[in-house]
Design a protein around this motif. Sequence first.
Motif, PDB file in Angstrom:
ATOM      1  N   ALA A 360       0.836  -1.206   0.000  1.00 58.43           N
ATOM      2  CA  ALA A 360       0.000   0.000   0.000  1.00 58.43           C
ATOM      3  C   ALA A 360       0.864   1.247   0.000  1.00 58.43           C
ATOM      4  O   ALA A 360       2.039   1.231   0.380  1.00 58.43           O
ATOM      5  N   MET A 361       0.247   2.350  -0.424  1.00 50.38           N
ATOM      6  CA  MET A 361       0.903   3.652  -0.508  1.00 50.38           C
ATOM      7  C   MET A 361      -0.127   4.700  -0.105  1.00 50.38           C
ATOM      8  O   MET A 361      -1.320   4.557  -0.389  1.00 50.38           O
ATOM      9  N   LEU A 362       0.315   5.750   0.577  1.00 47.14           N
ATOM     10  CA  LEU A 362      -0.590   6.800   1.030  1.00 47.14           C
ATOM     11  C   LEU A 362      -0.506   8.014   0.121  1.00 47.14           C
ATOM     12  O   LEU A 362       0.572   8.562  -0.105  1.00 47.14           O
ATOM     13  N   TYR A 363      -1.658   8.434  -0.399  1.00 51.30           N
ATOM     14  CA  TYR A 363      -1.754   9.644  -1.230  1.00 51.30           C
ATOM     15  C   TYR A 363      -2.322  10.768  -0.376  1.00 51.30           C
ATOM     16  O   TYR A 363      -3.325  10.592   0.322  1.00 51.30           O
ATOM     17  N   SER A 364      -1.704  11.947  -0.421  1.00 49.86           N
ATOM     18  CA  SER A 364      -2.250  13.093   0.294  1.00 49.86           C
ATOM     19  C   SER A 364      -1.597  14.362  -0.216  1.00 49.86           C
ATOM     20  O   SER A 364      -0.559  14.327  -0.874  1.00 49.86           O
ATOM     21  N   SER A 365      -2.224  15.488   0.114  1.00 46.35           N
ATOM     22  CA  SER A 365      -1.648  16.780  -0.254  1.00 46.35           C
ATOM     23  C   SER A 365      -0.597  17.199   0.761  1.00 46.35           C
ATOM     24  O   SER A 365      -0.499  16.649   1.863  1.00 46.35           O
ATOM     25  N   LYS A 366       0.191  18.171   0.407  1.00 48.84           N
ATOM     26  CA  LYS A 366       1.309  18.596   1.243  1.00 48.84           C
ATOM     27  C   LYS A 366       0.858  18.968   2.656  1.00 48.84           C
ATOM     28  O   LYS A 366       1.428  18.515   3.646  1.00 48.84           O
ATOM     29  N   ASN A 367      -0.170  19.802   2.755  1.00 48.00           N
ATOM     30  CA  ASN A 367      -0.570  20.289   4.073  1.00 48.00           C
ATOM     31  C   ASN A 367      -1.054  19.171   4.983  1.00 48.00           C
ATOM     32  O   ASN A 367      -0.856  19.218   6.196  1.00 48.00           O
ATOM     33  N   PHE A 368      -1.701  18.167   4.420  1.00 42.75           N
ATOM     34  CA  PHE A 368      -2.147  17.067   5.264  1.00 42.75           C
ATOM     35  C   PHE A 368      -0.987  16.158   5.656  1.00 42.75           C
ATOM     36  O   PHE A 368      -0.976  15.598   6.743  1.00 42.75           O
ATOM     37  N   PHE A 369      -0.012  15.991   4.768  1.00 39.67           N
ATOM     38  CA  PHE A 369       1.183  15.257   5.177  1.00 39.67           C
ATOM     39  C   PHE A 369       1.891  15.977   6.329  1.00 39.67           C
ATOM     40  O   PHE A 369       2.430  15.347   7.240  1.00 39.67           O
TER      41      PHE A 369
END
Length: 428
Positions: A360-369
């Motif tokens: 698995a891999m996690l996708y997210s935007s910069k601010n949420f990371f």
Amino acid sequence: MKKNIIFSFILASSLLTACGKDVAANESAVTPNEPTSVTSATDINASDTTAAATESPKQATDDMLSGLHADEADSIAKLIGADFENASVTAASETAANTTPETKPNNSAPASTPAPAPQPAAPSAANDNTDPIVLNSGSGSCHLVNTPFDLNDYVGYADDCDRTPTLTYTGSVDPNTVGSYPLTATVTDHSGNSVTWDLTINVVNSIPQYTSDFEQMSFSDFRTRYAGEGRKFGIDVSTWQGNIDFNAVKNAGCDFVIIRIGYYYDHIVTDDYFRQNLNNARAAGLPVGIYFYTTDNSESGVRQHARWIADMLGGTPLDFPVAFDWEEFGNFQQYSMSINDLNNYYLAFADEMNKCGYSAMLYSSKNFFVNFWNEAVKAATPTWLAHYVDSTDYTGKYSIWQASCAGKIDGIAGNVDMNVLYDPLPLS
């Protein structure tokens, strides 16, 4: 990629006047779990976006977005939401500074109200000294006149432990009178920790139409702009791209493609083009991966998603880990989850994918990371960063960078997300 956008992000970021739902008295308490819908820009088709003045705020949002291409509408928050939101909350509270992540886009059907998650015993006040965070300040939101007002429809917030922090505010909004209404909002968790910020709700006669000014870029220009040693360039696609000529896509210089397999609101739905996209991309000789968008708020649910994905793949080998896409942060409180919950649910998803023979891999935007996903999660999994800038200032590790949502490439009629992959790739 699915890119959700809450109404207030669109208007605030576009510097348009603003919006909400029920007349609120001074010091009104808003119940976080009151059923409301989560608006997602790309979940709106032109055929169902004609709103009358008497319709609900969600329908008014749909009206504003009518005619907007799905791939543009679902990308707005990542590009322009962060600066506005961070400035708004920082000015109101030192505690809230840097805790207002941008939203990420969405390519799915309209969201239904999430079912509450089971509620275990809350941590004691002695164990919880962390303030809630503001995910969406709501400032600049537009509320359609003569419709009920509920501030929870226009703000997003979360707590590390408390699944149901309380929203209160001072000031009032008359939803039957056009005008601008300043409010001061406060979110308090069960231990008494709180965060406070200022916002303005604008009651308007009609919802402004949004016009995108995103820079469109050809795939060849994208490759040139982001060129570097060991980099490859690809796209991610879903039903919104329609019928794709993957031979033309490959001939245009595309190195890989990540395909939406499906999405979940109240039940799992297979992307209409998933099987066709997977087969045709592989036939064209393109390395492929998949992503799955979910709004589930339970460990059992995300584990079920992982098993469904594995069943759908039926042992088909992938060139990338399966990307997990949870992004309904604009009204996060409506999902009755804490920050810790969602971090743990992703780890459960990754664990179940591993049991099924996939990673698995996690996708997210910069601010949420930066502000939401914890360091243990980011250290345990490959990450796929969404940040639409020429040069990202995200300092964490990431394997793929989604750098544009307005790409043009031979073989696809509309816009497409474009990605940079770093090789050798730390995807294990």
